[in-house]
Structure formats: C-alpha cells, structure tokens
Design a protein around this motif. Sequence first.
Motif, PDB file in Angstrom:
ATOM      1  N   SER A  79       2.642  -0.057 -11.501  1.00 35.42           N
ATOM      2  CA  SER A  79       1.461  -0.331 -10.658  1.00 35.42           C
ATOM      3  C   SER A  79       0.591  -1.889 -10.786  1.00 35.42           C
ATOM      4  N   ASP A  80       0.723  -1.997 -12.181  1.00 38.41           N
ATOM      5  CA  ASP A  80       0.458  -3.291 -12.412  1.00 38.41           C
ATOM      6  C   ASP A  80       1.143  -4.487 -12.015  1.00 38.41           C
ATOM      7  N   GLY A  81       2.564  -4.242 -11.912  1.00 39.94           N
ATOM      8  CA  GLY A  81       3.301  -5.186 -11.079  1.00 39.94           C
ATOM      9  C   GLY A  81       3.038  -5.517  -9.939  1.00 39.94           C
ATOM     10  N   LEU A  82       2.843  -4.350  -9.045  1.00 42.07           N
ATOM     11  CA  LEU A  82       2.249  -4.571  -7.714  1.00 42.07           C
ATOM     12  C   LEU A  82       0.963  -5.496  -7.544  1.00 42.07           C
ATOM     13  N   GLY A  83       0.075  -5.534  -8.857  1.00 45.67           N
ATOM     14  CA  GLY A  83      -1.011  -6.249  -8.629  1.00 45.67           C
ATOM     15  C   GLY A  83      -0.466  -7.712  -8.768  1.00 45.67           C
ATOM     16  N   GLU A  84       0.647  -7.862  -9.583  1.00 50.92           N
ATOM     17  CA  GLU A  84       1.086  -9.388  -9.844  1.00 50.92           C
ATOM     18  C   GLU A  84       1.850  -9.880  -8.351  1.00 50.92           C
TER      19      GLU A  84
ATOM     20  N   SER B 232       0.860  -1.071   0.074  1.00 51.44           N
ATOM     21  CA  SER B 232       0.098  -0.143  -0.003  1.00 51.44           C
ATOM     22  C   SER B 232       0.791   1.355   0.062  1.00 51.44           C
ATOM     23  N   VAL B 233       1.769   1.070   0.626  1.00 48.57           N
ATOM     24  CA  VAL B 233       2.940   2.255   0.322  1.00 48.57           C
ATOM     25  C   VAL B 233       3.359   2.465  -0.775  1.00 48.57           C
ATOM     26  N   LEU B 234       3.836   1.708  -1.397  1.00 44.84           N
ATOM     27  CA  LEU B 234       4.515   1.516  -3.019  1.00 44.84           C
ATOM     28  C   LEU B 234       3.280   2.039  -3.874  1.00 44.84           C
ATOM     29  N   TYR B 235       1.920   1.732  -3.568  1.00 36.91           N
ATOM     30  CA  TYR B 235       0.985   2.397  -4.278  1.00 36.91           C
ATOM     31  C   TYR B 235       0.910   3.994  -3.993  1.00 36.91           C
ATOM     32  N   SER B 236       1.062   4.292  -2.875  1.00 37.58           N
ATOM     33  CA  SER B 236       0.903   5.841  -2.539  1.00 37.58           C
ATOM     34  C   SER B 236       2.013   6.554  -3.233  1.00 37.58           C
ATOM     35  N   ILE B 237       3.286   6.041  -3.183  1.00 33.02           N
ATOM     36  CA  ILE B 237       4.319   6.571  -3.701  1.00 33.02           C
ATOM     37  C   ILE B 237       4.410   7.015  -5.123  1.00 33.02           C
TER      38      ILE B 237
ATOM     39  N   SER C 137      12.153  -5.847 -12.377  1.00 28.65           N
ATOM     40  CA  SER C 137      11.331  -5.712 -13.261  1.00 28.65           C
ATOM     41  C   SER C 137      11.381  -4.480 -13.778  1.00 28.65           C
ATOM     42  N   LEU C 138      11.374  -3.634 -12.604  1.00 31.45           N
ATOM     43  CA  LEU C 138      11.364  -1.882 -12.886  1.00 31.45           C
ATOM     44  C   LEU C 138      12.549  -1.114 -13.504  1.00 31.45           C
ATOM     45  N   GLU C 139      13.795  -2.317 -13.439  1.00 31.59           N
ATOM     46  CA  GLU C 139      15.011  -1.349 -13.961  1.00 31.59           C
ATOM     47  C   GLU C 139      14.775  -0.690 -15.369  1.00 31.59           C
ATOM     48  N   LEU C 140      15.523   0.332 -15.451  1.00 29.77           N
ATOM     49  CA  LEU C 140      15.288   1.195 -16.774  1.00 29.77           C
ATOM     50  C   LEU C 140      16.315   0.562 -17.699  1.00 29.77           C
TER      51      LEU C 140
END
Length: 364
Positions: free
Chosen positions: A335-340, A290-295, A361-364
């Motif tokens: 945020s899609d990844g968080l769902g996973e 939930s903190v990640l979502y808020s960020i 998975s989020l590396e640029l």
Amino acid sequence: MGFDQFHGNAPTVTHLREMIARDHLPHAIILTGPRGAGKFTLAQMVAKAVNCLERPLAADGLPDFCGLCHNCERIAQADALDLRFAEAVEARDNLREGDKRETRIFVQTHPEVLVIPPDPPQMLVKVDQVRHVIGQMYYRPSEGRQKFYIFSESNFMKEAANALLKVLEEPPSFATLFLLAENSNALLPTIRSRCITLRLAPLTADEIGQDLTLRTGWTAAQKKLVARLCSGAVGRARSFDLNGYLAARQDARLILTTALGTDDHSALFRATEAYRAGGEGKAKTDLLISVLYSILEDLIFIKAGSLDLVHNQDMQAELTGIAAQVSFDWIVRASDGLGEVQNGMRRNLLRSLSLDGYSSSLEL
Ligand SMILES: [Zn+2]
C-alpha cells in the motif's frame, strides 16, 4: 414520490418531518454523513415538502410532498446536481475572461431554493457566493413558503466562513440554510454552535441490498457485491459502475498474481498497456488504484480473521489463498507502493511502466 423514496436513517427523516409539521424548521441545519448517504437528496426533499403546493400527508400523518406540483417539479430539476453543476461551470467557461472571474457557480431551478456548490477549480465556497446568499435571503419568499440555501459541500474559504457566521447570527425567519458535510469537524466551532447537527449514518449492506432489489440488470450476487463495495452509501450503490469495477479488479488481480508468480508477465504487460496518458487514462488508473487498495484491505481483514468486513466477498476464496502467501509487512509495503504510483501519476510518469514497476516491486 415522497419521503418513502428515501432509504435508511428513518429517525433523522422523521425528526425533520416533525419539525416541518410544527412549522419549526431550524434556520441552520448541518447534515453530515458519508458520500452517497443522501444528504443532498434529503435537503431537497425538505425544501419540496415545505414549498409543495399540495403538501399531502403521508400514511404516517407527517408532511410529505407530491413531486408533481409546479414547485416540486422545479425544485426537482436540481436533483441531478452533478449535471446542473457541470452546466453552470460550462456556462461560466464560455464567458469573456473578465466576466468569468466575477461569476460564481450556483444552481437555482426555483426562486426559493438556491444550491451553492463549492466553486472550481479550488472547490471551496467563496466569499462572493456567501455574499450573494446574504444579498437575497432577506427578501420574503414570493413563490413558496420558505427559502432554502443548500451548501452542497461545506468547504468554506476563511473569509466565506466569516461571512456565513454573520448570517447565522441574524437569520430571517423565513429562510433555512443546509450545510452538508461528510464530517462536521470541517466546520468552524462558531458555525457549528449556531446550527443543529443531524447525522445520516451509513446504511448496512443488507439495507442497501434491499434498496437495490428492484434494480434490473444485476444478478442477486452482483447486488450483494455492490452493497458491500459501497460502504453504506446508497446513492453510490444506485449509480455504481459494476462493469468498470470488475474490469479494474481483473487488472488489479493480475498485478498481484504476477508479483506472486502465479501469472507470467506478458498478460500483465498487455493489461497495463491500456493505461494511457490523458484524462480517460487517469480515471482508469485512479479506479485501478482504489480497487487495489480495497483488495489490500481485504487481505488484512482475512489475515485478521474479520471475514465479515471483506469488501470483495465473491473473491474470498482466492484472496484467502493470496493472504496465506504474503505477510503483513508485504501488505504494508504494497500500500505504500501504491502511494508512490499515485505520486508518479502526478509527475506524469508513464502509467503502464509505473504499474509494471509496481508489480515487480512486490515480487516475493
Ligand atoms: Zn408538490
């Protein structure tokens, strides 16, 4: 002690008190508002004010409650609803199998005030609970002026909703039902049309900040942060676990900075190792998510220039730096990844691995 302890939404509170003054409380009231807005607190206050043995008048000439008489005191024992609910559930768990199935969850600390929480594990109000209400609501009150039935979360099973509808068609004059809901659309239109609906709006961050002025242990900046994080819910703000939040936020930040290459992986591995299996690990992971979502939401606000909406305002400078590095697409992907990650938790994937995987998975 009294209605002055209720913070915010003054017009709704005054409206209810005027109805008490005129002895004209409706038989069914839907009280809506976000989680933590004080729906249950206000319903309890109304039950106290109507049944208070002193029934003082407040400075504004409207009915109040003393908080000290026998009735106020007993009704107040249910103020700590989470605790009373947990006790009721535990008592049922200790029953024999057969009795357990027959037993429904109620919280009653005063004969005229019955709180009906949703029944676990489905967390829905069941038809037996409504039948129990019907079974007692037509008897006149004996220890107070009026009976109250407070449905603390109005998620009814279909049969229960139909049973409730019958009550609403012919309620006794001495009973009031409160249906508390985050959103009145969750209730059948046929139920809504038989109730009056009152709404508690979320409080502004300033109003919540004011409510927190007397709280000790937090600095002024921390109070400001909590007010922003609780999106208008004063009850949540009062009991907010700031240390837990800050610890989770530190980990959330590490996940992002590692992905963006500003931190090396070893720090992340050390942090994610602490996310273990079991109930405690699940709560910790839920909070982190939930903190990640808020960020992520804050990053969108910053990119869109809506700085006044940013939750984590104390991190704004750092978040602005991150926002400059990433694209909208990246935020959507994150945020899609968080769902996973959440789905993976349901399948009991190892939490630390799934968090490490999320970060890479989020590396640029
Ligand atoms: Zn009293």
